[in-house]
Design a protein around this motif. Structure first.
Motif, PDB file in Angstrom:
ATOM      1  N   THR A 137       0.834  -1.191   0.000  1.00  0.00           N
ATOM      2  CA  THR A 137       0.000   0.000   0.000  1.00  0.00           C
ATOM      3  C   THR A 137       0.874   1.248   0.000  1.00  0.00           C
ATOM      4  O   THR A 137       1.980   1.243   0.576  1.00  0.00           O
ATOM      5  N   LEU A 138       0.380   2.304  -0.612  1.00  0.00           N
ATOM      6  CA  LEU A 138       1.135   3.549  -0.649  1.00  0.00           C
ATOM      7  C   LEU A 138       1.194   4.227   0.704  1.00  0.00           C
ATOM      8  O   LEU A 138       1.969   5.164   0.901  1.00  0.00           O
ATOM      9  N   GLU A 139       0.391   3.755   1.645  1.00  0.00           N
ATOM     10  CA  GLU A 139       0.412   4.323   2.994  1.00  0.00           C
ATOM     11  C   GLU A 139       1.484   3.687   3.883  1.00  0.00           C
ATOM     12  O   GLU A 139       1.640   4.066   5.044  1.00  0.00           O
ATOM     13  N   ASP A 140       2.233   2.745   3.337  1.00  0.00           N
ATOM     14  CA  ASP A 140       3.305   2.105   4.101  1.00  0.00           C
ATOM     15  C   ASP A 140       4.350   3.160   4.477  1.00  0.00           C
ATOM     16  O   ASP A 140       4.868   3.862   3.608  1.00  0.00           O
ATOM     17  N   PRO A 141       4.667   3.302   5.747  1.00  0.00           N
ATOM     18  CA  PRO A 141       5.616   4.351   6.177  1.00  0.00           C
ATOM     19  C   PRO A 141       7.006   4.202   5.585  1.00  0.00           C
ATOM     20  O   PRO A 141       7.769   5.173   5.536  1.00  0.00           O
ATOM     21  N   ARG A 142       7.352   3.011   5.118  1.00  0.00           N
ATOM     22  CA  ARG A 142       8.677   2.824   4.516  1.00  0.00           C
ATOM     23  C   ARG A 142       8.853   3.614   3.231  1.00  0.00           C
ATOM     24  O   ARG A 142       9.987   3.833   2.773  1.00  0.00           O
TER      25      ARG A 142
END
Length: 286
Positions: A137-142
């Motif tokens: 997901t694009l919300e992954d903090p990485r």
């Protein structure tokens, strides 16, 4: 798809204005719309240099679907070639130079859509040896602070803007002459070389192109985003508005040939999803 609706290459199609049939048909005695379709040939509108979807050599997966459809209809396969750029629909389908666009996003108003014959999504492409290889997901903090490639004016860019990630992103042109420029190929080359950390790309382009990297790239459909715009699309065939009889003929062929179409797409590496765009499509064993 075209692939024009909303996705990457499909996004180019949504930016174009189709000419009306009245502008391309002769005077008061103009033919009925249904009479414009060739009774002897499957006349396909296509880009001559848009792999992995279509090309003059016939190697694209849309080319293979066109061959399958023509054989099933018992018609010769003929192409009208024109770049997927400004004027494509006007110069091909609307000008009655051809009768069908093999890939077109559902819901686009420039054409009359057949039933959808596959659903796919934008993907995130990463290197298999990267710490981002399992991002879903694009919300992954990485992903924060990482250099992410995306095609300008496509839905993933909206997500990057929403998440405050545009300043670190690398954009690639959308509206190009595919005979000269290849932004999707350039994005994957930059990813493989480490110039960017991830790429956001329409799945039916990303999956087949990534196969050329011998497992070094991972293609993951973006089906877990919690905010819009949506990133999955149903892909149809496009015909001229008003050609309902031709549309019904193609719908019948799509239903009959769906297992073979699925196999062509899967073999090409296209990420196939269920109709809701929520999970991978279950395919029968070959």
């Amino acid at each position: 798809m075209p692939a024009w609706g909303k996705p990457a290459r499909w996004g180019r199609r949504s930016l174009l204005a189709a000419a009306t049939l009245a502008a391309v048909l002769p005077g008061p005695g103009r033919a009925q719309v249904a009479d414009l379709v060739s009774p002897t040939a499957l006349r396909v509108c296509a880009d001559p240099a848009d792999p992995p979807l279509s090309d003059k050599a016939g190697d694209g997966f849309e080319n293979r679907i066109a061959v399958l459809m023509a054989e099933s209809l018992g018609r010769d396969l003929q192409y009208t070639w024109f770049p997927m750029a400004q004027g494509f629909v006007r110069r091909t389908l609307s000008a009655v130079q051809c009768d069908v666009i093999i890939g077109y996003a559902q819901g686009d108003e420039l054409v009359l859509n057949t039933n959808a014959y596959y659903t796919s999504a934008y993907t995130i492409v990463t290197r298999a040896d990267s710490d981002l290889h399992d991002v879903t997901t694009l919300e992954d903090p990485r992903l924060k602070g990482r250099r992410i490639g995306y095609v300008a004016n496509t839905p993933p860019g909206t997500h990057l803007a929403r998440l405050g990630m545009i300043p670190d992103a690398q954009s690639y042109d959308l509206m190009v002459d595919t005979r000269r420029y290849h932004p999707n190929e350039d994005m994957l080359a930059d990813l493989a070389a480490g110039r960017i950390d991830a790429g956001l790309m329409w799945g039916p382009i990303a999956g087949p192109l990534a196969k050329g990297y011998d497992g070094k790239l991972v293609v993951t459909p973006l089906i877990h985003e919690t905010a819009g715009p949506r990133l999955f699309y149903r892909i149809t065939m496009g015909v001229r508005p008003g050609e309902d009889r031709w549309k019904r003929t193609l719908n019948s062929e799509i239903r009959k040939l769906q297992p073979q179409i699925d196999r062509i797409l899967a073999d090409a590496g296209v990420p196939l999803l269920n109709d809701d765009g929520t999970a991978a499509k279950a395919l029968p064993a070959p």
